[in-house]
Design an enzyme around this catalytic site. Structure first.
Site, PDB file in Angstrom:
ATOM      1  CG  ASP A 207      -1.981  -1.061   1.168  1.00  8.13           C
ATOM      2  OD1 ASP A 207      -2.180  -1.633   0.078  1.00  8.13           O
ATOM      3  OD2 ASP A 207      -2.624  -1.331   2.199  1.00  8.13           O
TER       4      ASP A 207
ATOM      5  CE  LYS B 179      -5.524  12.097   0.584  1.00 10.62           C
ATOM      6  NZ  LYS B 179      -6.739  11.666   1.226  1.00 10.62           N
TER       7      LYS B 179
ATOM      8  CG  ASP C 293       1.672   0.685  -7.914  1.00  6.51           C
ATOM      9  OD1 ASP C 293       1.748  -0.224  -7.071  1.00  6.51           O
ATOM     10  OD2 ASP C 293       1.025   1.739  -7.736  1.00  6.51           O
TER      11      ASP C 293
ATOM     12  CB  THR D  91       1.654  -9.622  -7.507  1.00  2.78           C
ATOM     13  OG1 THR D  91       1.664  -8.231  -7.862  1.00  2.78           O
ATOM     14  CG2 THR D  91       2.977 -10.021  -6.898  1.00  2.78           C
TER      15      THR D  91
ATOM     16  CG  PHE E  32      -2.532  -4.979  -6.253  1.00  7.35           C
ATOM     17  CD1 PHE E  32      -3.151  -6.031  -5.589  1.00  7.35           C
ATOM     18  CD2 PHE E  32      -3.082  -3.712  -6.120  1.00  7.35           C
ATOM     19  CE1 PHE E  32      -4.288  -5.820  -4.814  1.00  7.35           C
ATOM     20  CE2 PHE E  32      -4.214  -3.484  -5.345  1.00  7.35           C
ATOM     21  CZ  PHE E  32      -4.817  -4.539  -4.688  1.00  7.35           C
ATOM     22  CD  GLU E  33       4.844  -7.401 -11.370  1.00  4.38           C
ATOM     23  OE1 GLU E  33       4.796  -8.279 -10.479  1.00  4.38           O
ATOM     24  OE2 GLU E  33       5.827  -7.248 -12.106  1.00  4.38           O
TER      25      GLU E  33
HETATM   26  C1  LIG Z   1      -1.777  -3.371  -2.920  1.00  6.38           C
HETATM   27  S1  LIG Z   1      -2.071  -4.923  -2.194  1.00  6.38           S
HETATM   28  C2  LIG Z   1      -0.851  -5.980  -2.975  1.00  6.38           C
HETATM   29  C3  LIG Z   1      -1.183  -7.438  -2.838  1.00  6.38           C
HETATM   30  C4  LIG Z   1      -0.202  -8.384  -3.506  1.00  6.38           C
HETATM   31  N1  LIG Z   1       1.101  -8.306  -2.878  1.00  6.38           N
HETATM   32  C5  LIG Z   1      -0.111  -8.086  -4.970  1.00  6.38           C
HETATM   33  O1  LIG Z   1       0.896  -7.485  -5.373  1.00  6.38           O
HETATM   34  O2  LIG Z   1      -1.047  -8.435  -5.693  1.00  6.38           O
HETATM   35  C6  LIG Z   1      -1.401  -4.734  -0.574  1.00  6.38           C
HETATM   36  C7  LIG Z   1      -1.843  -5.844   0.346  1.00  6.38           C
HETATM   37  O3  LIG Z   1      -1.156  -5.715   1.566  1.00  6.38           O
HETATM   38  C8  LIG Z   1      -2.075  -5.882   2.625  1.00  6.38           C
HETATM   39  N2  LIG Z   1      -1.556  -5.108   3.748  1.00  6.38           N
HETATM   40  C9  LIG Z   1      -1.355  -3.777   3.781  1.00  6.38           C
HETATM   41  N3  LIG Z   1      -0.829  -3.408   4.956  1.00  6.38           N
HETATM   42  C10 LIG Z   1      -0.721  -4.543   5.680  1.00  6.38           C
HETATM   43  C11 LIG Z   1      -0.247  -4.810   6.982  1.00  6.38           C
HETATM   44  N4  LIG Z   1       0.202  -3.819   7.759  1.00  6.38           N
HETATM   45  N5  LIG Z   1      -0.265  -6.086   7.425  1.00  6.38           N
HETATM   46  C12 LIG Z   1      -0.721  -7.091   6.630  1.00  6.38           C
HETATM   47  N6  LIG Z   1      -1.179  -6.896   5.382  1.00  6.38           N
HETATM   48  C13 LIG Z   1      -1.174  -5.635   4.911  1.00  6.38           C
HETATM   49  C14 LIG Z   1      -3.368  -5.347   2.102  1.00  6.38           C
HETATM   50  O4  LIG Z   1      -4.479  -5.863   2.805  1.00  6.38           O
HETATM   51  C15 LIG Z   1      -3.318  -5.798   0.662  1.00  6.38           C
HETATM   52  O5  LIG Z   1      -3.885  -7.067   0.486  1.00  6.38           O
END
Ligand SMILES: C[S@@+](CC[C@H](N)C(=O)[O-])C[C@H]1O[C@@H](n2cnc3c(N)ncnc32)[C@H](O)[C@@H]1O
Length: 197
Positions: free
Chosen positions: A104, A108, A141, A174, A176-177
């Site tokens: 994530d 901001k 990204d 992945t 998201f990628e």
């Molecule tokens: C943007 S997604 C990317 C998922 C995957 N790695 C991909 O590239 O398809 C980020 C993932 O990280 C998880 N996530 C974010 N912060 C986290 C945290 N502090 N602990 C565990 N999971 C977290 C979110 O719930 C989400 O599923």
């Protein structure tokens, strides 16, 4: 059973509580989303163990289903918060590679401190849980997150940045990628090695 639930969340785990043979390399997929990466890596590398970490329940369930469908026993998913897992739960020198894929971005300015890559607990824990020579691999990204990560890791003498040429090794995209690539964004990647003592 592909979901891993620690018997005690308040003490450091033993490596053999996660997977039975502690001599095998273990890799972590942090923030695994729906688990596509782990479910593709585990059958490809049967000699390694893979622990996926995710905090959203439905994504944990999707990851578990994907792992079960592959029929492998070298992959599990745990529902927990990433910084706690890395900072406190995993034992020292137990991880050969940690993958942080499309984290994530917290775009901001006032939220930048929420980025995992700026979290001291995470960074200190990363150095603690990697074996000497172990690797931290990042894809994002988000160009500012990428710059932030380069800057953050450059301040830690325990890590050196190493090359990551395209197709250097099997490394599935992945969800998201793929999503961001379809939308025309580019993905930055970087790889660091923990220095040998
Ligand atoms: C943007 S997604 C990317 C998922 C995957 N790695 C991909 O590239 O398809 C980020 C993932 O990280 C998880 N996530 C974010 N912060 C986290 C945290 N502090 N602990 C565990 N999971 C977290 C979110 O719930 C989400 O599923």
């Amino acid at each position: 059973m592909s979901v891993f639930v620690p018997s005690d969340y308040f003490r450091e785990l033993r490596r053999d509580e996660i997977f039975p043979d502690p001599s095998r390399p273990m890799e972590i997929d942090l923030g695994c989303g729906e688990g596509t990466f782990t479910a593709a890596m585990a059958p490809q590398f049967p000699e390694r163990d893979f622990l996926a970490v995710e905090r959203i329940l439905c994504r944990v369930e999707s990851t578990s289903k994907k792992i079960n469908r592959t029929g492998v026993e070298n992959a599990k998913v745990m529902r927990l918060e990433s910084a706690y897992v890395v900072g406190w739960l995993l034992p020292p020198a137990c991880v050969s590679r940690l993958h942080l894929l499309c984290p994530d971005p917290w775009p901001k300015k006032r939220h930048e401190r929420n980025r995992l890559i700026n979290n001291v607990e995470f960074l200190t824990g990363l150095e603690r849980i990697l074996i000497p020579g172990g690797e931290f691999l990042l894809k994002t990204d988000h160009p500012e997150y990428f710059e932030n990560a380069i800057e953050s890791l450059s301040q830690r003498s325990g890590f050196e940045r190493i090359d990551w040429p395209e197709d250097a090794f099997f490394y599935p995209q992945t969800d998201f990628e793929k999503h961001w690539l379809r939308r025309g964004l580019s993905i930055n990647r970087a790889r660091w090695r923990k220095r040998e003592a």
